[in-house]
Design a protein around this motif. Sequence first.
Motif, PDB file in Angstrom:
ATOM      1  N   GLU A  43       0.824  -1.196   0.000  1.00  0.00           N
ATOM      2  CA  GLU A  43       0.000   0.000   0.000  1.00  0.00           C
ATOM      3  C   GLU A  43       0.866   1.257   0.000  1.00  0.00           C
ATOM      4  N   SER A  44       1.951   1.247   0.752  1.00  0.00           N
ATOM      5  CA  SER A  44       2.859   2.392   0.765  1.00  0.00           C
ATOM      6  C   SER A  44       3.503   2.585  -0.602  1.00  0.00           C
ATOM      7  N   ALA A  45       3.918   1.495  -1.233  1.00  0.00           N
ATOM      8  CA  ALA A  45       4.516   1.585  -2.564  1.00  0.00           C
ATOM      9  C   ALA A  45       3.525   2.142  -3.569  1.00  0.00           C
ATOM     10  N   ALA A  46       2.252   1.758  -3.459  1.00  0.00           N
ATOM     11  CA  ALA A  46       1.234   2.258  -4.372  1.00  0.00           C
ATOM     12  C   ALA A  46       1.033   3.761  -4.197  1.00  0.00           C
ATOM     13  N   ARG A  47       1.071   4.246  -2.950  1.00  0.00           N
ATOM     14  CA  ARG A  47       0.905   5.677  -2.722  1.00  0.00           C
ATOM     15  C   ARG A  47       2.077   6.466  -3.304  1.00  0.00           C
ATOM     16  N   VAL A  48       3.280   5.934  -3.174  1.00  0.00           N
ATOM     17  CA  VAL A  48       4.438   6.610  -3.753  1.00  0.00           C
ATOM     18  C   VAL A  48       4.337   6.643  -5.268  1.00  0.00           C
ATOM     19  N   ALA A  49       3.978   5.503  -5.859  1.00  0.00           N
ATOM     20  CA  ALA A  49       3.878   5.421  -7.323  1.00  0.00           C
ATOM     21  C   ALA A  49       2.745   6.285  -7.860  1.00  0.00           C
ATOM     22  N   ALA A  50       1.764   6.619  -7.025  1.00  0.00           N
ATOM     23  CA  ALA A  50       0.659   7.473  -7.471  1.00  0.00           C
ATOM     24  C   ALA A  50       1.090   8.929  -7.616  1.00  0.00           C
ATOM     25  N   SER A  51       2.218   9.303  -7.024  1.00  0.00           N
ATOM     26  CA  SER A  51       2.716  10.667  -7.150  1.00  0.00           C
ATOM     27  C   SER A  51       3.196  10.919  -8.571  1.00  0.00           C
ATOM     28  N   ARG A  52       3.033  12.157  -9.023  1.00  0.00           N
ATOM     29  CA  ARG A  52       3.466  12.485 -10.391  1.00  0.00           C
ATOM     30  C   ARG A  52       4.975  12.326 -10.559  1.00  0.00           C
ATOM     31  N   HIS A  53       5.722  12.386  -9.470  1.00  0.00           N
ATOM     32  CA  HIS A  53       7.174  12.251  -9.559  1.00  0.00           C
ATOM     33  C   HIS A  53       7.599  10.818  -9.846  1.00  0.00           C
ATOM     34  N   PHE A  54       6.757   9.837  -9.502  1.00  0.00           N
ATOM     35  CA  PHE A  54       7.088   8.429  -9.695  1.00  0.00           C
ATOM     36  C   PHE A  54       6.033   7.710 -10.532  1.00  0.00           C
ATOM     37  N   ALA A  55       5.209   8.461 -11.255  1.00  0.00           N
ATOM     38  CA  ALA A  55       4.105   7.854 -12.009  1.00  0.00           C
ATOM     39  C   ALA A  55       4.598   6.919 -13.102  1.00  0.00           C
ATOM     40  N   HIS A  56       5.835   7.097 -13.548  1.00  0.00           N
ATOM     41  CA  HIS A  56       6.374   6.269 -14.631  1.00  0.00           C
ATOM     42  C   HIS A  56       6.911   4.931 -14.138  1.00  0.00           C
ATOM     43  N   LEU A  57       6.905   4.715 -12.843  1.00  0.00           N
ATOM     44  CA  LEU A  57       7.504   3.506 -12.281  1.00  0.00           C
ATOM     45  C   LEU A  57       6.552   2.320 -12.307  1.00  0.00           C
ATOM     46  N   ASP A  58       7.137   1.140 -12.209  1.00  0.00           N
ATOM     47  CA  ASP A  58       6.368  -0.106 -12.103  1.00  0.00           C
ATOM     48  C   ASP A  58       6.072  -0.342 -10.624  1.00  0.00           C
ATOM     49  N   VAL A  59       4.801  -0.148 -10.214  1.00  0.00           N
ATOM     50  CA  VAL A  59       4.450  -0.252  -8.803  1.00  0.00           C
ATOM     51  C   VAL A  59       4.722  -1.657  -8.265  1.00  0.00           C
ATOM     52  N   VAL A  60       4.592  -2.673  -9.129  1.00  0.00           N
ATOM     53  CA  VAL A  60       4.866  -4.045  -8.694  1.00  0.00           C
ATOM     54  C   VAL A  60       6.353  -4.202  -8.351  1.00  0.00           C
ATOM     55  N   ALA A  61       7.220  -3.618  -9.174  1.00  0.00           N
ATOM     56  CA  ALA A  61       8.655  -3.695  -8.916  1.00  0.00           C
ATOM     57  C   ALA A  61       9.011  -2.940  -7.635  1.00  0.00           C
ATOM     58  N   VAL A  62       8.382  -1.785  -7.421  1.00  0.00           N
ATOM     59  CA  VAL A  62       8.653  -1.020  -6.201  1.00  0.00           C
ATOM     60  C   VAL A  62       8.199  -1.806  -4.978  1.00  0.00           C
ATOM     61  N   ALA A  63       6.976  -2.384  -5.045  1.00  0.00           N
ATOM     62  CA  ALA A  63       6.465  -3.170  -3.924  1.00  0.00           C
ATOM     63  C   ALA A  63       7.348  -4.382  -3.649  1.00  0.00           C
ATOM     64  N   ALA A  64       7.843  -5.026  -4.714  1.00  0.00           N
ATOM     65  CA  ALA A  64       8.712  -6.191  -4.526  1.00  0.00           C
ATOM     66  C   ALA A  64      10.011  -5.796  -3.828  1.00  0.00           C
ATOM     67  N   ALA A  65      10.565  -4.629  -4.186  1.00  0.00           N
ATOM     68  CA  ALA A  65      11.787  -4.170  -3.539  1.00  0.00           C
ATOM     69  C   ALA A  65      11.530  -3.843  -2.069  1.00  0.00           C
ATOM     70  N   VAL A  66      10.385  -3.204  -1.790  1.00  0.00           N
ATOM     71  CA  VAL A  66      10.056  -2.841  -0.412  1.00  0.00           C
ATOM     72  C   VAL A  66       9.854  -4.091   0.439  1.00  0.00           C
ATOM     73  N   GLU A  67       9.244  -5.117  -0.119  1.00  0.00           N
ATOM     74  CA  GLU A  67       8.943  -6.339   0.626  1.00  0.00           C
ATOM     75  C   GLU A  67      10.115  -7.308   0.695  1.00  0.00           C
ATOM     76  N   SER A  68      11.242  -6.949   0.082  1.00  0.00           N
ATOM     77  CA  SER A  68      12.404  -7.831   0.104  1.00  0.00           C
ATOM     78  C   SER A  68      13.032  -7.844   1.500  1.00  0.00           C
ATOM     79  N   PRO A  69      13.918  -8.814   1.772  1.00  0.00           N
ATOM     80  CA  PRO A  69      14.496  -8.951   3.124  1.00  0.00           C
ATOM     81  C   PRO A  69      15.207  -7.681   3.592  1.00  0.00           C
ATOM     82  N   ASP A  70      15.121  -7.443   4.890  1.00  0.00           N
ATOM     83  CA  ASP A  70      15.766  -6.279   5.492  1.00  0.00           C
ATOM     84  C   ASP A  70      17.227  -6.609   5.768  1.00  0.00           C
ATOM     85  N   ASP A  71      18.046  -6.485   4.716  1.00  0.00           N
ATOM     86  CA  ASP A  71      19.477  -6.719   4.854  1.00  0.00           C
ATOM     87  C   ASP A  71      20.211  -5.485   4.355  1.00  0.00           C
ATOM     88  N   GLU A  72      21.521  -5.570   4.250  1.00  0.00           N
ATOM     89  CA  GLU A  72      22.305  -4.402   3.872  1.00  0.00           C
ATOM     90  C   GLU A  72      22.075  -3.966   2.426  1.00  0.00           C
TER      91      GLU A  72
END
Length: 293
Positions: free
Chosen positions: A116-145
């Motif tokens: 949901e957070s990734a979708a809100r970011v992607a809804a902004s005009r600054h990130f409208a060109h991004l793939d929301v699925v790719a952003v969500a996948a990166a956000v949900e990835s393991p919390d490592d370095e």
Amino acid sequence: MNPAFSDDSDATDRQGPQRAVVVGRLRPHMLPLLARDVGSALVWASVDGWTVLRLDEAGADLRGHAVLRDEVPVVTLHRDGHGRWIDVVTHVGVPPGTVLSPTGEPPLEPDEVPGESAARVAASRHFAHLDVVAVAAAVESPDDEGWSARVLAALGLPVLAADVHEGRTELPGAVAVEPMGVGGAIRAAVRQYEDAPPDEVARRGALGRWQGAVAARPSLGLLTALPEAALGLLGLWWVAGIDDRAWWQWLVGALAALAVLDALADTVALGRRPSQRRAASHPREQASRPPGS
């Protein structure tokens, strides 16, 4: 040690808040004011057209500093003993904005999920060109370095900021900025504004380009100072000839007086600027002169 580098490894520095790293369209001449607002010295560099900075105080962030329209998006990388998270500001105002964080890690709200957070970011005009699925996948990835780097890459932002945040590298050509009082911060901001590089001047529009030309050739400032003074004096002369003045005529007189004062101040500043530039370009010569010379 280089001030732009710190070894913030997971093995030793996961107990408390780490120094935040910020990526945005921040104007270099405004950074002295930002350092004052957040109460922390900082180092910054320009990376791929973005301003990347690292706050020197652990736990300091941009809360208390208003983000302007031409500075967004502003993205802040955080890390502490609980994990990592990224604050994304896409609107004018004071942070925080939308928080991106791995599943199950604070500071997400109990009923909030990363997608949901990734979708809100992607809804902004600054990130409208991004793939929301790719952003969500990166956000949900393991919390490592590598988590911050994956999220920045998905957002199309410089991954170097994540490397600096994790202590893997340093900012190239970093410039240090110290917090100072209001007067000092404003004077530093004005100096940096006048001495901005050509790419920064080009971003300011027609008025900014004219100001840049005046800074390079002070004599051009007379093209605006002299007409401003003439119009101000004409307004004062007209108001002085009226016996029974209405409120708006008093207002015209006040504005005319301000125009004259502004033109005089600009003329004095234009006269001082060449000597200031000579002093800056020959510091040893100035220092070797005896007092009073």
